[in-house]
Enzyme design. Structure first.
Site, PDB file in Angstrom:
ATOM      1  N   GLU A  62       0.843  -1.195   0.000  1.00  0.00           N
ATOM      2  CA  GLU A  62       0.000   0.000   0.000  1.00  0.00           C
ATOM      3  C   GLU A  62       0.876   1.242   0.000  1.00  0.00           C
ATOM      4  O   GLU A  62       1.713   1.430   0.900  1.00  0.00           O
ATOM      5  CB  GLU A  62      -0.966   0.033   1.179  1.00  0.00           C
ATOM      6  CG  GLU A  62      -1.889   1.244   1.135  1.00  0.00           C
ATOM      7  CD  GLU A  62      -3.097   1.154   2.057  1.00  0.00           C
ATOM      8  OE1 GLU A  62      -3.829   2.159   2.149  1.00  0.00           O
ATOM      9  OE2 GLU A  62      -3.305   0.095   2.666  1.00  0.00           O
ATOM     10  N   GLU A  87       4.462   5.141   4.227  1.00  0.00           N
ATOM     11  CA  GLU A  87       3.829   6.419   4.523  1.00  0.00           C
ATOM     12  C   GLU A  87       4.886   7.387   5.063  1.00  0.00           C
ATOM     13  O   GLU A  87       5.570   7.062   6.044  1.00  0.00           O
ATOM     14  CB  GLU A  87       2.717   6.222   5.554  1.00  0.00           C
ATOM     15  CG  GLU A  87       2.095   7.488   6.108  1.00  0.00           C
ATOM     16  CD  GLU A  87       1.434   8.324   5.032  1.00  0.00           C
ATOM     17  OE1 GLU A  87       1.794   9.513   4.931  1.00  0.00           O
ATOM     18  OE2 GLU A  87       0.571   7.801   4.294  1.00  0.00           O
ATOM     19  N   ASP A 114       9.671   6.929   1.840  1.00  0.00           N
ATOM     20  CA  ASP A 114       9.359   6.883   0.423  1.00  0.00           C
ATOM     21  C   ASP A 114       8.909   5.485  -0.017  1.00  0.00           C
ATOM     22  O   ASP A 114       9.667   4.516   0.085  1.00  0.00           O
ATOM     23  CB  ASP A 114      10.599   7.317  -0.361  1.00  0.00           C
ATOM     24  CG  ASP A 114      10.356   7.449  -1.851  1.00  0.00           C
ATOM     25  OD1 ASP A 114       9.229   7.218  -2.290  1.00  0.00           O
ATOM     26  OD2 ASP A 114      11.311   7.803  -2.562  1.00  0.00           O
ATOM     27  N   ASP A 136      -2.419  12.220  -2.562  1.00  0.00           N
ATOM     28  CA  ASP A 136      -2.444  13.675  -2.667  1.00  0.00           C
ATOM     29  C   ASP A 136      -2.682  14.044  -4.127  1.00  0.00           C
ATOM     30  O   ASP A 136      -1.927  13.632  -5.009  1.00  0.00           O
ATOM     31  CB  ASP A 136      -1.108  14.245  -2.189  1.00  0.00           C
ATOM     32  CG  ASP A 136      -1.192  15.743  -1.937  1.00  0.00           C
ATOM     33  OD1 ASP A 136      -1.840  16.447  -2.743  1.00  0.00           O
ATOM     34  OD2 ASP A 136      -0.602  16.226  -0.960  1.00  0.00           O
ATOM     35  N   ASP A 172     -11.301  10.900  -4.395  1.00  0.00           N
ATOM     36  CA  ASP A 172     -12.509  11.719  -4.312  1.00  0.00           C
ATOM     37  C   ASP A 172     -12.273  13.074  -4.985  1.00  0.00           C
ATOM     38  O   ASP A 172     -13.057  13.996  -4.808  1.00  0.00           O
ATOM     39  CB  ASP A 172     -12.911  11.935  -2.844  1.00  0.00           C
ATOM     40  CG  ASP A 172     -11.849  12.697  -2.059  1.00  0.00           C
ATOM     41  OD1 ASP A 172     -12.152  13.764  -1.500  1.00  0.00           O
ATOM     42  OD2 ASP A 172     -10.705  12.221  -1.999  1.00  0.00           O
ATOM     43  N   THR A 211     -12.116   4.235   4.913  1.00  0.00           N
ATOM     44  CA  THR A 211     -11.172   4.843   5.844  1.00  0.00           C
ATOM     45  C   THR A 211     -11.774   6.130   6.409  1.00  0.00           C
ATOM     46  O   THR A 211     -12.782   6.644   5.912  1.00  0.00           O
ATOM     47  CB  THR A 211      -9.847   5.185   5.148  1.00  0.00           C
ATOM     48  OG1 THR A 211     -10.081   6.183   4.148  1.00  0.00           O
ATOM     49  CG2 THR A 211      -9.245   3.939   4.493  1.00  0.00           C
ATOM     50  N   ARG A 212     -11.131   6.657   7.429  1.00  0.00           N
ATOM     51  CA  ARG A 212     -11.594   7.922   7.994  1.00  0.00           C
ATOM     52  C   ARG A 212     -11.510   9.042   6.972  1.00  0.00           C
ATOM     53  O   ARG A 212     -12.361   9.934   6.926  1.00  0.00           O
ATOM     54  CB  ARG A 212     -10.768   8.274   9.235  1.00  0.00           C
ATOM     55  CG  ARG A 212     -11.175   7.506  10.484  1.00  0.00           C
ATOM     56  CD  ARG A 212     -10.350   7.928  11.672  1.00  0.00           C
ATOM     57  NE  ARG A 212      -8.944   7.543  11.505  1.00  0.00           N
ATOM     58  CZ  ARG A 212      -7.969   7.929  12.330  1.00  0.00           C
ATOM     59  NH1 ARG A 212      -8.240   8.740  13.340  1.00  0.00           N
ATOM     60  NH2 ARG A 212      -6.735   7.528  12.142  1.00  0.00           N
ATOM     61  N   TYR A 213     -10.487   8.995   6.133  1.00  0.00           N
ATOM     62  CA  TYR A 213     -10.349  10.024   5.105  1.00  0.00           C
ATOM     63  C   TYR A 213     -11.531   9.967   4.142  1.00  0.00           C
ATOM     64  O   TYR A 213     -12.128  10.999   3.805  1.00  0.00           O
ATOM     65  CB  TYR A 213      -9.044   9.836   4.331  1.00  0.00           C
ATOM     66  CG  TYR A 213      -8.851  10.888   3.262  1.00  0.00           C
ATOM     67  CD1 TYR A 213      -8.153  12.063   3.541  1.00  0.00           C
ATOM     68  CD2 TYR A 213      -9.390  10.730   1.988  1.00  0.00           C
ATOM     69  CE1 TYR A 213      -8.001  13.046   2.580  1.00  0.00           C
ATOM     70  CE2 TYR A 213      -9.245  11.712   1.026  1.00  0.00           C
ATOM     71  CZ  TYR A 213      -8.545  12.859   1.324  1.00  0.00           C
ATOM     72  OH  TYR A 213      -8.414  13.832   0.370  1.00  0.00           O
ATOM     73  N   GLU A 214     -11.889   8.774   3.702  1.00  0.00           N
ATOM     74  CA  GLU A 214     -13.010   8.644   2.782  1.00  0.00           C
ATOM     75  C   GLU A 214     -14.313   9.075   3.436  1.00  0.00           C
ATOM     76  O   GLU A 214     -15.143   9.760   2.819  1.00  0.00           O
ATOM     77  CB  GLU A 214     -13.128   7.200   2.294  1.00  0.00           C
ATOM     78  CG  GLU A 214     -14.257   6.993   1.308  1.00  0.00           C
ATOM     79  CD  GLU A 214     -14.442   5.551   0.900  1.00  0.00           C
ATOM     80  OE1 GLU A 214     -15.584   5.180   0.569  1.00  0.00           O
ATOM     81  OE2 GLU A 214     -13.448   4.800   0.904  1.00  0.00           O
TER      82      GLU A 214
END
Length: 233
Positions: A62, A87, A114, A136, A172, A211-214
């Site tokens: 991921e 991440e 990276d 991003d 999104d 996810t929380r972001y989504e």
């Protein structure tokens, strides 16, 4: 078109964006100091399932796991598979480490830094699945070369996936969506888009958690979310 601007993340040789947000809480810092070294991706040498987990197994990767919800969900769902998450944002790494600890997930390895540096060291054809979820978008045209959805990274994804392996992409952001689809059209010799109808990209596929972001994208900002699955030829 913006996709043809010179360079991409495989040639720029630098990371963009934040590496840290709010100061870590004491418990989070303890996870970074003590748990991360135990499950960190080796700094040098080839990245194989045998080296990371001591045995051969399907390998997942991921890129930019955010807070680690998806990474932990998949690792818990598939305990016989190995998972690598990369991440650069240390606060996200700390959150992912809490999921690993709470779920007692021994099949996860984490790169704080990276993703492409690690992905380069994965043998060609070694990955079963690769995930790029809500990267991003770098919405300005002059920053398009920073987007992970560009020819160089997609070529690398194709090289690392085994035939029949799956590349999952979600966003999104409508600008990034258009850019990504334009890029993937140029890679039809490497990937088949797994699509049957509009539901294929408007409804989250099975085994792909929110996810929380989504959730924030939908509920706070009122964004649509799009899901894409590409099968390596």
């Amino acid at each position: 078109m913006s996709a043809y601007k010179q360079g991409d993340p495989t040639t720029l040789n630098r990371l963009y964006g934040r590496s840290q947000g709010k100061p870590l809480r004491a418990a989070q810092q303890e996870l970074v100091d003590n748990l991360l070294p135990q499950i960190a991706v080796p700094a040098e040498g080839p990245i194989t399932a045998e080296r990371l987990f001591g045995h051969d197994c399907p390998l997942h990767f991921e890129i930019g796991f955010g807070g680690g919800e998806h990474l932990a969900y998949r690792a818990d769902l598939l305990p016989d598979h190995g998972f690598i998450g990369a991440e650069p944002f240390v606060n996200g790494v700390a959150q992912a480490l809490s999921h690993v600890r709470d779920g007692a997930l021994g099949n996860v390895r984490i790169q704080h830094g990276d993703a492409l540096e690690v992905l380069r060291r994965v043998p060609d054809g070694a990955l079963t699945m690769l995930y790029l979820l809500h990267p991003d978008p770098w919405p300005k045209a002059k920053h398009a070369k920073r987007r992970m959805m560009n020819d160089g990274p997609v070529d690398m994804v194709a090289a690392k996936l085994k035939p029949g392996g799956e590349f999952r992409f979600g966003t999104d952001h409508p600008v990034y969506l258009r850019h990504a689809l334009m890029v993937m059209r140029r890679h039809r010799h490497q990937f088949d888009w797994q699509v049957e109808s509009r539901k294929s990209w408007e409804v989250r596929p099975s085994g792909w958690c929110e996810t929380r972001y989504e959730h924030k994208a939908r509920t706070v900002f009122g964004h649509e979310v799009w899901y894409f699955r590409f099968r390596r030829k």
